[in-house]
Motif scaffolding. Structure first.
Motif, mmCIF file in Angstrom:
data_model
loop_
_atom_site.group_PDB
_atom_site.id
_atom_site.type_symbol
_atom_site.label_atom_id
_atom_site.label_comp_id
_atom_site.label_asym_id
_atom_site.label_seq_id
_atom_site.Cartn_x
_atom_site.Cartn_y
_atom_site.Cartn_z
ATOM 1 N N VAL A 148 48.056 -8.311 -1.407
ATOM 2 C CA VAL A 148 47.842 -9.708 -1.021
ATOM 3 C C VAL A 148 48.317 -9.953 0.409
ATOM 4 C CG1 VAL A 148 48.587 -12.067 -1.491
ATOM 5 C CG2 VAL A 148 47.890 -10.606 -3.359
ATOM 6 N N ALA B 237 53.959 -5.169 -9.380
ATOM 7 C CA ALA B 237 54.159 -6.427 -8.657
ATOM 8 C C ALA B 237 54.248 -6.152 -7.159
ATOM 9 C CB ALA B 237 55.417 -7.137 -9.147
ATOM 10 N N LEU C 172 50.810 -5.210 -5.866
ATOM 11 C CA LEU C 172 49.968 -6.406 -5.820
ATOM 12 C C LEU C 172 50.328 -7.261 -4.610
ATOM 13 C CD1 LEU C 172 47.847 -7.145 -7.867
ATOM 14 C CD2 LEU C 172 49.506 -8.542 -9.067
ATOM 15 N N LEU C 173 51.631 -7.415 -4.405
ATOM 16 C CA LEU C 173 52.096 -8.241 -3.297
ATOM 17 C C LEU C 173 51.689 -7.625 -1.962
ATOM 18 C CD1 LEU C 173 53.660 -10.850 -3.143
ATOM 19 C CD2 LEU C 173 55.717 -9.529 -2.709
#
Lengths: 285, 312
Positions: free
Chosen positions: A263, A256, A259-260
């Motif tokens: 992004v 997570a 991924l963050l």
């Protein structure tokens, strides 16, 4: 209570709402990064996942995420930009144009799981590709398509008509004017659009579960597009809900955070060059 | 919306001189003609994609009715595929409840945020809020799901002394996910109102809040409605975040905090267990078709709303 007092209270409440929204985002980021960053290590990012024992990494998943994104853009960029150029430059007011516009709108409202099932049906079954990176990329391309059409059209429409007229007046063909004048002038908008699409595509998971699959090739890195290719966001869901590894929670938190970060990079850093480009092209507006 | 070509055609018809183009120009003209077709074909492809999605998913979905009656599929609450029972009513029901509840949760904060960003926030605050809103949209849904699973579900579980899975945590997560969508579209709607509305209201002695509440919000209603419908569409179609917090039992929800399943998560959950071509598998395609039809209907409603507000 006088209306002045009500006004003051309302203003305070609205300020509170604005602050709450930012606080919520801040809390999200702190929570995800705070839990996940300690899990991140060079080994985690580059090593292969484990089936049943702890200590697996997400290297192939990270690679697949970008590989599928790249392939999907390769497929959707020409078509999306082509359709966007058609709508901005050639489209007359007729039934065909209306049909295209409705299609773009409809396509952008399709739930991603429906794309996923369509991809499963068409690419995995009818084409016989099974779960593959290519199948995932093709399906993901469908998700990107409407956004790319829209940003291309908007970008080109925002170019002053005088550019186009001047180019044609100098004797250029339409294609020359599009290639050398309109698209370069619209580039900042288009790049921003591509960036946003990429961020969204990297986080997408529902589309890829039944098109790109839930496991990874034994080789790493494996450029063969017909191999099964789980991405990072799918992996995050998978370890959290189905996997047998004992450190599923740590892997999910690490994924997570990773991924963050990806992004965030796409949202913030890659937006900067297009903003600079825009400033240079418009003379700083 | 006049395109460039429309304007051009009027001018170029009269002024074409009769001289012989060079080979290079011939090539350019040929490339120009080819590219025109390339653009038309790419546009047609976009239309072909949505139509083939409707046709493929539709054909596969309708096959369900060979094994199950429409009555059973839409109104029975018994989903036991192993025994040949395919009642999808619980999924439909939970989807509707979840979608409405998440919009109800999201709307107050989204509207307040929209009004704040459009009319009250000073510039520096706006500079923070805009990227923040974009970032909310950018966060992947699995990450939202993880937050729901690790924070909201345990919290609800502790408060009510249960597992904490169900529609309530899903609605909270969805509300956060659709809030920025509703916020940014409503904000656009409020900001695009003509300035004279606000000026007239203030000139009559109304306070800022009275102006917002009695003048701006009613005038921006079509835009806000569009925002809400788009938010509903997003909530209904969201899969992974919901999957992680709703519990996934194929049953009618007994309360907001009892495990249930919505259309999207039913598809994800069962797709891996079924064989392509079986009634069970087809039923999942039928659910996808339902989602597709509802989201197309929502788009249609938005068009009607937009057209009606244009007429005024």
């Amino acid at each position: 209570m006088t209306s002045k007092q009500i006004d003051r209270i309302a203003t305070a409440v609205l300020w509170l709402a604005g602050i709450l929204i930012i606080a919520l985002l801040g809390w999200f980021l702190i929570r995800i990064l705070g839990d996940g960053l300690p899990q991140l290590s060079w080994k985690f990012i580059t090593s292969k996942p484990q089936e049943i024992s702890a200590g697996g990494g997400v290297g192939p998943q990270l690679f697949n995420s970008f590989y599928i994104l790249f392939l999907s853009l390769l497929l959707s960029l020409p078509i999306g930009m082509g359709a966007g150029i058609y709508l901005a430059v050639y489209a007359k007011k007729n039934g065909f144009t209306d049909l295209i516009r409705i299609s773009v709108e409809a396509l952008s409202s399709v739930p991603s799981i429906v794309f996923g099932l369509f991809g499963y049906l068409l690419f995995a079954n009818l084409f016989g590709w099974k779960f593959s990176i290519l199948g995932g990329a093709c399906t993901l391309a469908l998700l990107n398509l409407p956004v790319l059409v829209r940003v291309t059209e908007e970008g080109i429409r925002a170019v002053p008509a005088s550019y186009w007229e001047a180019s044609l007046a100098l004797g250029s063909t339409k294609w020359q004017a599009i290639r050398k004048v309109l698209v370069p002038a619209a580039l900042p908008t288009i790049i921003t659009g591509i960036t946003l699409t990429s961020g969204r595509a990297l986080g997408e998971s529902a589309i890829l579960i039944y098109t790109a699959g839930l496991s990874v090739s034994r080789m790493f890195p494996d450029f063969n597009p017909m191999k099964i290719g789980e991405t990072l966001s799918v992996h995050l869901w998978y370890v959290q809900s189905e996997a047998l590894v004992p450190d599923a929670k740590q892997i999910a938190q690490g994924s997570a955070a990773l991924l963050l970060i990806v992004v965030l990079v796409f949202n913030l850093l890659i937006g900067i060059p297009s903003r600079i480009l825009q400033k240079r092209l418009t003379g700083g507006k | 919306m006049n395109s460039y070509v429309d304007k051009l055609d009027e001018k170029s018809a009269s002024g074409r001189a009769a001289w012989k183009p060079s080979r290079w120009m011939n090539m350019q003209n040929k490339a120009d003609a080819t590219m025109r077709y390339v653009f038309i074909i790419s546009a047609a492809l976009v239309a072909a994609v949505i139509f083939s999605i409707i046709v493929f998913v539709g054909m596969q979905g309708v096959k369900t009715f060979a094994g199950v009656s429409p009555w059973e599929f839409f109104f029975s609450t018994d989903w036991t595929p192993s025994a040949g029972k395919f009642g999808a009513f619980p999924f439909l029901f939970s989807t509707v409840v979840l979608t409405l509840l998440s919009v109800v949760f999201a709307l107050p904060l989204a509207l307040a945020g929209a009004i704040f960003t459009a009319k009250i926030a000073p510039n520096w605050m706006r500079e923070i809020l805009r990227p923040a809103t974009d970032l909310f949209v950018g966060i992947p849904s699995v990450v939202y799901g993880l937050i729901g699973l690790t924070v909201i579900v345990p919290f609800i579980g502790k408060v009510v002394k249960g597992t904490g899975y169900g529609i309530l945590p899903a609605a909270i997560i969805l509300a956060i996910m659709i809030m920025p969508t509703i916020l940014s579209i409503s904000e656009d709607a409020i900001r695009s109102l003509p300035g004279r509305l606000e000026e007239a209201s203030l000139a009559l002695g109304a306070t800022r809040w009275q102006t917002i509440w009695k003048v701006l919000l009613p005038a921006a209603r079509p835009g806000i409605l569009t925002a809400v419908i788009l938010g509903m569409g997003r909530a209904m179609g969201e899969t992974m975040a919901v999957f992680m917090v709703i519990g996934n039992s194929p049953q009618m929800p007994k309360s907001l905090i009892s495990s249930t399943t919505v259309l999207t998560t039913a598809i994800v959950k069962d797709m891996g267990n079924t064989n392509y071509g079986s009634t069970w598998n087809n039923a999942l395609f039928l659910m996808a078709l339902l989602l597709l039809v509802i989201s197309l209907l929502l788009i249609l409603i938005i068009r009607v709303v937009a057209r009606r507000s244009e007429l005024k």
